[in-house]
Design an enzyme around this catalytic site. Structure first.
Site, PDB file in Angstrom:
ATOM      1  CG  ASN A  43      -1.827   1.166   1.306  1.00 29.98           C
ATOM      2  OD1 ASN A  43      -1.401   2.300   1.100  1.00 29.98           O
ATOM      3  ND2 ASN A  43      -3.092   0.938   1.589  1.00 29.98           N
ATOM      4  CG  ASP A  45      -2.995   4.763   0.615  1.00 28.43           C
ATOM      5  OD1 ASP A  45      -2.983   4.645  -0.627  1.00 28.43           O
ATOM      6  OD2 ASP A  45      -3.894   4.298   1.338  1.00 28.43           O
ATOM      7  CG  HIS A  46       1.690   5.959   4.868  1.00 25.43           C
ATOM      8  ND1 HIS A  46       0.621   6.766   5.182  1.00 25.43           N
ATOM      9  CD2 HIS A  46       1.609   4.904   5.709  1.00 25.43           C
ATOM     10  CE1 HIS A  46      -0.077   6.211   6.146  1.00 25.43           C
ATOM     11  NE2 HIS A  46       0.498   5.075   6.489  1.00 25.43           N
ATOM     12  CG  HIS A  86      -8.010   4.384   0.714  1.00 21.63           C
ATOM     13  ND1 HIS A  86      -8.222   4.165   2.055  1.00 21.63           N
ATOM     14  CD2 HIS A  86      -9.206   4.794   0.223  1.00 21.63           C
ATOM     15  CE1 HIS A  86      -9.480   4.437   2.363  1.00 21.63           C
ATOM     16  NE2 HIS A  86     -10.102   4.821   1.257  1.00 21.63           N
ATOM     17  NE  ARG A  88      -9.207   8.641   3.886  1.00 22.63           N
ATOM     18  CZ  ARG A  88      -9.378   7.777   4.885  1.00 22.63           C
ATOM     19  NH1 ARG A  88      -8.547   6.763   5.037  1.00 22.63           N
ATOM     20  NH2 ARG A  88     -10.347   7.927   5.741  1.00 22.63           N
ATOM     21  NE  ARG A  92      -7.379  11.625   4.999  1.00 25.65           N
ATOM     22  CZ  ARG A  92      -7.917  11.063   6.072  1.00 25.65           C
ATOM     23  NH1 ARG A  92      -7.197  10.254   6.822  1.00 25.65           N
ATOM     24  NH2 ARG A  92      -9.151  11.323   6.427  1.00 25.65           N
ATOM     25  CG  HIS A  93      -3.411   9.133   1.168  1.00 20.38           C
ATOM     26  ND1 HIS A  93      -4.221   8.432   0.330  1.00 20.38           N
ATOM     27  CD2 HIS A  93      -3.722   8.737   2.434  1.00 20.38           C
ATOM     28  CE1 HIS A  93      -5.013   7.645   1.050  1.00 20.38           C
ATOM     29  NE2 HIS A  93      -4.742   7.804   2.329  1.00 20.38           N
ATOM     30  CD  GLU A 113      -6.808  -0.085   0.966  1.00 19.92           C
ATOM     31  OE1 GLU A 113      -6.942   0.989   1.582  1.00 19.92           O
ATOM     32  OE2 GLU A 113      -5.980  -0.931   1.271  1.00 19.92           O
ATOM     33  CB  THR A 143      -5.402   4.657   8.768  1.00 19.97           C
ATOM     34  OG1 THR A 143      -5.397   3.639   7.777  1.00 19.97           O
ATOM     35  CG2 THR A 143      -5.343   4.026  10.141  1.00 19.97           C
ATOM     36  CB  THR A 144      -9.372   1.870   6.776  1.00 15.14           C
ATOM     37  OG1 THR A 144      -8.925   2.518   5.588  1.00 15.14           O
ATOM     38  CG2 THR A 144     -10.746   1.302   6.572  1.00 15.14           C
ATOM     39  CD  GLU A 194      -7.087  -6.120   2.848  1.00 17.65           C
ATOM     40  OE1 GLU A 194      -7.113  -6.031   1.609  1.00 17.65           O
ATOM     41  OE2 GLU A 194      -6.469  -5.325   3.572  1.00 17.65           O
ATOM     42  CG  HIS A 234      -5.588  -1.800   9.486  1.00 16.47           C
ATOM     43  ND1 HIS A 234      -6.035  -0.814   8.630  1.00 16.47           N
ATOM     44  CD2 HIS A 234      -5.313  -1.184  10.646  1.00 16.47           C
ATOM     45  CE1 HIS A 234      -6.060   0.335   9.261  1.00 16.47           C
ATOM     46  NE2 HIS A 234      -5.623   0.144  10.495  1.00 16.47           N
ATOM     47  N   GLY A 235      -2.105  -2.890   9.949  1.00 13.19           N
ATOM     48  CA  GLY A 235      -1.230  -2.958  11.124  1.00 13.19           C
ATOM     49  C   GLY A 235      -0.226  -4.099  11.091  1.00 13.19           C
ATOM     50  N   GLY A 256       1.128  -1.500   4.346  1.00 12.77           N
ATOM     51  CA  GLY A 256       1.566  -0.157   3.976  1.00 12.77           C
ATOM     52  C   GLY A 256       2.511   0.459   4.984  1.00 12.77           C
ATOM     53  CG  HIS A 257       2.401   2.921   9.243  1.00 18.93           C
ATOM     54  ND1 HIS A 257       2.093   4.261   9.157  1.00 18.93           N
ATOM     55  CD2 HIS A 257       3.308   2.805  10.235  1.00 18.93           C
ATOM     56  CE1 HIS A 257       2.782   4.925  10.067  1.00 18.93           C
ATOM     57  NE2 HIS A 257       3.514   4.065  10.737  1.00 18.93           N
TER      58      HIS A 257
HETATM   59  N1  PXP Z   1      -5.829  -2.950   3.970  1.00 17.09           N
HETATM   60  C1  PXP Z   1      -6.779  -1.991   4.041  1.00 17.09           C
HETATM   61  C2  PXP Z   1      -8.161  -2.332   3.587  1.00 17.09           C
HETATM   62  C3  PXP Z   1      -6.469  -0.699   4.520  1.00 17.09           C
HETATM   63  O1  PXP Z   1      -7.426   0.228   4.573  1.00 17.09           O
HETATM   64  C4  PXP Z   1      -5.142  -0.424   4.903  1.00 17.09           C
HETATM   65  C5  PXP Z   1      -4.791   0.940   5.382  1.00 17.09           C
HETATM   66  O2  PXP Z   1      -4.901   1.840   4.328  1.00 17.09           O
HETATM   67  C6  PXP Z   1      -4.188  -1.447   4.790  1.00 17.09           C
HETATM   68  C7  PXP Z   1      -4.560  -2.709   4.342  1.00 17.09           C
HETATM   69  C8  PXP Z   1      -2.754  -1.232   5.143  1.00 17.09           C
HETATM   70  O3  PXP Z   1      -2.654  -1.000   6.501  1.00 17.09           O
HETATM   71  P1  PXP Z   1      -1.257  -0.591   7.127  1.00 17.09           P
HETATM   72  O4  PXP Z   1      -0.903   0.742   6.520  1.00 17.09           O
HETATM   73  O5  PXP Z   1      -1.540  -0.520   8.580  1.00 17.09           O
HETATM   74  O6  PXP Z   1      -0.268  -1.643   6.743  1.00 17.09           O
END
Ligand code: PXP
Length: 284
Positions: A43, A45-46, A86, A88, A92-93, A113, A143-144, A194, A234-235, A256-257
Site C-alpha cells: 500500500n 498511500d504514505h 486508497h 479517499r 488526502r494522499h 481501496e 486511517t481505515t 480482506e 492493517h497494522g 503499507g505503514h
Molecule cells: N488494507 C486496508 C483495507 C487498509 O485500509 C489499509 C490501510 O490503508 C491497509 C490494508 C494497510 O494497513 P497498514 O498501513 O496498517 O499496513
C-alpha cells in the site's frame, strides 16, 4: 511424482484455498509439502502522503516527490505481487492522477481501496483496476479504522459489487473477522475478503492477542469454506507477521505503514524484500 517433489519444483504454484479448506475439514493440518509464499500487496498511500505534505497545491509539479509510481516500480522489482492505493473522498494522499499513472504503468496488479460512494465508483469503472477493496471511510479517521459492516450496508453494497463484477473487476470486502460478516460477503458474491488484522496488531496483552488470532483463524476457515479468497491487512509489521502466519488459507497480505516506515531507513526495495523473506514458507 511425489507431491513434495512436485511442489518443490513449482514453488509458486498458486494456493487453492478451497482445496486446503477441504484438507482442514478432513482433519489434515500438516501439509508441509504445500508450503508456499504469501503474496504481498504494498500500500503506497504514505508515499503520496509525504508528497502532499509539501506539494498538495501542486502535485503535478516537476519537483513533486516522492513519486508513488517510482515507489511502485521498486516494490515490483523487489518481488511485490501487487500495488494498493486508497483514493479517499478528501484526496488526502493519492490523487486521481496517481491512480491513472499507476494503472497505465505497473506490471503487477492494481488494487484500488475505496469507499462505496457514487463518485468513487464512477472513477473505478473508468480506471479499471484489477481489484477493488471496499472499505468504510470516515473523513475524521486517520486511517481505515474498522471493517466494513456488511450486514448494515447490504442494500447499498449489493449493486456496487454487481457493477464492479460486471466490469470485470474482482471485488474484495474489508471486514472484521466475524462469522456473520464472512457469510454476508459470500451472499454479496464478493470474490475476496480482506480480514482486518488491526485488533490483533494492537492487542496489548497476550490473552487478547490469542483471542484475536482465534477470531481471525475461524474467519479465514469460514471464508475458505465458502470458496472466497482470503487476504488480510492493517497494522501488519515485521514483528507481528509471525502471528499472521498462524492464520490459515491466506493468499495475500496488504501492508503499507510498516514497509514505508522501514523504507526511510533501508530503502523501499530492501524493506519489501525483508518482508517477503518473513512471508516465505507460509504453512497455509
Ligand atoms: N488494507 C486496508 C483495507 C487498509 O485500509 C489499509 C490501510 O490503508 C491497509 C490494508 C494497510 O494497513 P497498514 O498501513 O496498517 O499496513
Amino acid at each position: 511424482m511425489a507431491a513434495q517433489v512436485w511442489v518443490a519444483r513449482f514453488p509458486d504454484f498458486p494456493f487453492r484455498p478451497l482445496a486446503l479448506s477441504r484438507l482442514h475439514s478432513a482433519g489434515v493440518h500438516s501439509y508441509w509439502c504445500l508450503m508456499g509464499t504469501l503474496r504481498l500487496g504494498v500500500n503506497l498511500d504514505h508515499v503520496a502522503t509525504l508528497r502532499q505534505a509539501r506539494y498538495a497545491a501542486m502535485p503535478a509539479s516537476k519537483n513533486a516527490e516522492p513519486d508513488p509510481l517510482v515507489a511502485a516500480s521498486l516494490c515490483e522489482r523487489a518481488g511485490a505481487s501487487g500495488i494498493t492505493a486508497h483514493l479517499r473522498a478528501d484526496r488526502r494522499h493519492m490523487q486521481d492522477r496517481d491512480l491513472e499513472r499507476l494503472r497505465a504503468n505497473i506490471m503487477t496488479k492494481l488494487n484500488l481501496e475505496m469507499g462505496n460512494t457514487p463518485e468513487i465508483i464512477d472513477f473505478a469503472l473508468l480506471l479499471q483496476p484489477d481489484e477493488v477493496c471496499l472499505v468504510p471511510e470516515q473523513r475524521e479517521e486517520i486511517t481505515t479504522e474498522g471493517g466494513l459492516d456488511l450486514l448494515r450496508h447490504e442494500r447499498e453494497l449489493r449493486p456496487t459489487v454487481k457493477r464492479l463484477n460486471a466490469a470485470g473487476i474482482r471485488v474484495s470486502l474489508f471486514i472484521d473477522p466475524a462469522p456473520d460478516q464472512v457469510e454476508m460477503a459470500k451472499q454479496l458474491e464478493a470474490d475476496i475478503v480482506e480480514l482486518h488484522t488491526g485488533a490483533l496488531a494492537n492487542a496489548f496483552t497476550e490473552k487478547v492477542e490469542q483471542q484475536e488470532l482465534e477470531r481471525l483463524r475461524a474467519a479465514a476457515i469460514g471464508a475458505a469454506n465458502f470458496g472466497l479468497q482470503v487476504n488480510a491487512g492493517h497494522g501488519i509489521n515485521y514483528r507481528n507477521i509471525s502471528l499472521i502466519r498462524q492464520i490459515p488459507h491466506l493468499v495475500e497480505l496488504n501492508i503499507g505503514h510498516s514497509i514505508i516506515s522501514r523504507a526511510i531507513f533501508v530503502g523501499i526495495e530492501t524493506a519489501v524484500s525483508e518482508m517477503l523473506a518473513l512471508m516465505k514458507n507460509y504453512p497455509g
